[in-house]
Design a protein around this motif. Structure first.
Motif, short mmCIF file in Angstrom:
data_model
loop_
_atom_site.label_atom_id
_atom_site.label_comp_id
_atom_site.label_asym_id
_atom_site.label_seq_id
_atom_site.Cartn_x
_atom_site.Cartn_y
_atom_site.Cartn_z
N GLY A 29 0.81 -1.20 0.00
CA GLY A 29 0.00 0.00 0.00
C GLY A 29 0.84 1.26 0.00
O GLY A 29 0.39 2.31 0.45
N ASP A 74 0.46 -8.39 -6.33
CA ASP A 74 -0.94 -8.02 -6.13
C ASP A 74 -1.48 -8.89 -5.00
O ASP A 74 -1.43 -10.12 -5.08
CB ASP A 74 -1.72 -8.27 -7.42
CG ASP A 74 -3.16 -7.79 -7.36
OD1 ASP A 74 -3.70 -7.65 -6.24
OD2 ASP A 74 -3.76 -7.58 -8.42
N TYR A 93 0.46 -3.82 6.33
CA TYR A 93 -0.66 -4.08 5.42
C TYR A 93 -1.58 -2.88 5.44
O TYR A 93 -2.32 -2.65 6.41
CB TYR A 93 -1.40 -5.35 5.84
CG TYR A 93 -2.41 -5.80 4.81
CD1 TYR A 93 -2.00 -6.19 3.53
CD2 TYR A 93 -3.77 -5.84 5.10
CE1 TYR A 93 -2.92 -6.60 2.58
CE2 TYR A 93 -4.69 -6.26 4.16
CZ TYR A 93 -4.26 -6.63 2.90
OH TYR A 93 -5.18 -7.03 1.95
N VAL A 95 -3.71 -1.93 2.71
CA VAL A 95 -4.48 -2.10 1.48
C VAL A 95 -5.94 -2.37 1.83
O VAL A 95 -6.23 -3.09 2.79
CB VAL A 95 -3.93 -3.28 0.65
CG1 VAL A 95 -4.75 -3.50 -0.60
CG2 VAL A 95 -2.46 -3.03 0.29
N HIS A 96 -6.85 -1.79 1.07
CA HIS A 96 -8.25 -2.18 1.18
C HIS A 96 -8.93 -1.95 -0.16
O HIS A 96 -8.45 -1.18 -1.00
CB HIS A 96 -8.98 -1.43 2.29
CG HIS A 96 -8.97 0.06 2.15
ND1 HIS A 96 -9.90 0.73 1.40
CD2 HIS A 96 -8.14 1.00 2.65
CE1 HIS A 96 -9.65 2.03 1.46
NE2 HIS A 96 -8.58 2.22 2.21
N ASP A 108 -11.63 -7.85 0.02
CA ASP A 108 -10.79 -7.63 1.20
C ASP A 108 -10.52 -8.94 1.94
O ASP A 108 -9.41 -9.19 2.40
CB ASP A 108 -11.48 -6.65 2.15
CG ASP A 108 -11.12 -5.20 1.86
OD1 ASP A 108 -10.09 -4.95 1.23
OD2 ASP A 108 -11.90 -4.32 2.28
N ALA A 338 -3.57 6.95 -3.97
CA ALA A 338 -3.87 5.61 -4.44
C ALA A 338 -4.79 5.69 -5.64
O ALA A 338 -5.67 6.55 -5.70
CB ALA A 338 -4.52 4.79 -3.32
#
Length: 513
Positions: A29, A74, A93, A95-96, A108, A338
């Protein structure tokens, strides 16, 4: 991509003996708002940093890019993770899948499971995850999908077999954060506003600097600590009070706020989307998360990340710091750093017959009686407050239509008023490629029945002359895409032709400056 040789991986003592290398942190992320700010903090703390990204080019122009290793992976594709996780001590971590569609909770869930398994298999020592602060005594099934998904991801990582620290924050106050931008624009643009009842909900905001401090410290937690930590600032405020105090810090007249009981999250998000740069697709989960009180239940993180001697940053000071960054055009990352979830990411086809599909093109070329430096200055300054140099009403209407269908519209503006870098959002475009002095290529992130690019090129013809070339390209999806192109084609001479002429004219005005 940064170096990864032995000289970077290992520190040698006075007698030439190899010492234990500094720990390696993997940031999943790094292209996002928090990730882009966390990387330099980790570097300054002595970590070797590896960044995981679906498109490593997005990190190329970051000021810290030469100090990190980047890997293409990914989190939704487990087969891409083993190499990225090799020799990693701590995984961040961040990322969402918010906004990718109705099934974002499932996305998710799958990503968290894949990451947990990969971290366990690779022998990662610790996972650090930034989640959302959940309200007290509210069953999880009644939470907003956003908070529910954040809570589930935290549980999955805690159950992965890898010691995990889940930091749970409510509203993060920092220049460029979605929460701060929503607060800023609502307060500054609406001296009188009719608001839903959630403005009376109590919230415990936290300054982004305190979030980053806690994230860095969480990497060094003892191995037997695997749990959630609530993180918040020293103030507990209603959203109405936050607007009042923002207005005071920003030296605005006191805002008049009238609340109504029947403004649904959907209508609230449309209202926020029309007034602020935050599109309704992102505003809705933010609004839904404010329906319930979100206040910290404990401050146990202070055992491992002691509060600074001067104390945690209060709300007023966090706003002051954020506004100074905005006014100084020194915003390191923004909520739009993002890629918009679900937005197109295809690179520009290099061949007009690419993949056998249609690729429509509008091409313009204008000789300019100005040096290439002056012309590039105009090209790199396009968008945001400078606009698009043609038919402002048409651009504004297109931006409004995009927001009405859930797109980003034109209000994202620019991160920096003068300079661009790969990955920057620029109104409803994103910088796909930039070659300083020569090329700017933008990829559309507006809602379209296809993929679109805008390419601006400067070619020197001598010290005081240059040629400006402009290409608008569109790859249609299905019949709707073809119909869209031909419906707007009659306006291209006005919009794109005028744009080319006006850019050339503006460059001439810089001549000799």
């Amino acid at each position: 991509m940064g170096t990864t040789g032995n000289d970077q991986d290992r520190i040698r003592g006075d007698h030439g003996s190899a010492e234990k290398p500094s720990p390696r942190a993997l940031v999943a992320g790094a292209t996002g708002y928090i990730g882009g700010r966390l990387v330099p903090e980790l570097l300054d703390a002595g970590y070797r940093v590896r960044c995981l990204a679906r498109d490593p080019r997005r990190l190329r122009d970051q000021p810290w890019a030469g100090r990190v290793e980047t890997v293409k992976a990914d989190v939704t594709r487990p087969d891409t993770l083993p190499d990225a996780f090799a020799d990693v001590d701590v995984l961040y971590y961040l990322v969402h899948a918010l906004g990718t569609g109705a099934d974002f909770e499932e996305t998710d869930r799958r990503a968290a499971l894949a990451v947990g398994r990969a971290a366990k298999a690779a022998g990662v020592r610790r996972i650090v995850y930034l989640g959302g602060l959940s309200p007290r005594q509210v069953p999880e099934r009644l939470l907003s999908p956003h908070l529910r998904s954040r809570a589930e991801v935290g549980r999955i990582l805690l159950a992965s077999g890898v010691p995990t620290a889940q930091l749970r924050a409510a509203v993060i106050i920092g220049s460029g954060s979605a929460s701060f931008e929503m607060l800023r624009y609502l307060t500054e643009r609406l001296p009188v506003m009719v608001t839903p009842s959630w403005v009376n909900t109590r919230i415990q905001p936290i300054a982004v600097r305190d979030v980053l401090r806690c994230l860095v410290a969480a990497a060094g937690l003892p191995d037997d600590v695997s749990r959630s930590f609530d993180v918040g600032g020293p103030d507990v405020l209603t959203y109405r009070r936050m607007m009042d105090r923002y207005a005071s810090v920003a030296r605005l007249p006191r805002r008049i706020v009238l609340t109504v009981p029947v403004l649904t999250p959907g209508l609230s998000s449309l209202w926020v989307g029309l007034v602020t740069p935050v599109p309704s697709g992102i505003a809705r989960p933010l609004v839904e998360s404010l329906r319930h009180e979100v206040v910290c239940r404990e401050h146990d993180i202070a055992r491992y990340a002691p509060d600074p001697p001067q104390g945690l940053i209060g709300f007023d000071e966090a706003v002051r710091l954020a506004l100074k960054r905005v006014r100084d055009a020194d915003v390191a990352t923004r909520w739009s750093s993002a890629s918009l979830p679900g937005a197109p990411s295809d690179p520009l086809p290099s061949d007009p017959d690419w993949s056998g599909g249609s690729l429509y093109e509008d091409r313009r070329e204008v000789p300019v009686d100005a040096g290439p430096e002056a012309l590039w200055r105009v090209v790199e300054g396009i968008g945001g407050d400078n606009g698009w140099y043609s038919f402002p009403l048409a651009w504004s209407l297109r931006g409004l239509l995009d927001r009405l269908v859930g797109g980003v519209g034109l209000r994202r503006g620019r991160r920096d008023p003068h300079a661009l870098r790969v990955g920057d959002s620029l109104d409803f475009w994103r910088v796909e490629e930039i070659e300083p002095g020569r090329l700017l290529r933008l990829r559309a992130e507006m809602r379209l029945p296809g993929r679109a690019w805008l390419e601006l090129t400067v070619t020197p013809d001598g010290p005081s002359r240059a040629t400006y070339r402009q290409r608008a390209l569109f790859r249609p999806h299905g019949l709707a895409g073809h119909a869209y192109w031909w419906s707007v084609a009659p306006f291209h001479a006005i919009v794109f032709g005028g744009m080319a002429r006006n850019i050339a004219h503006r460059a001439r005005s810089y001549r000799g400056s």
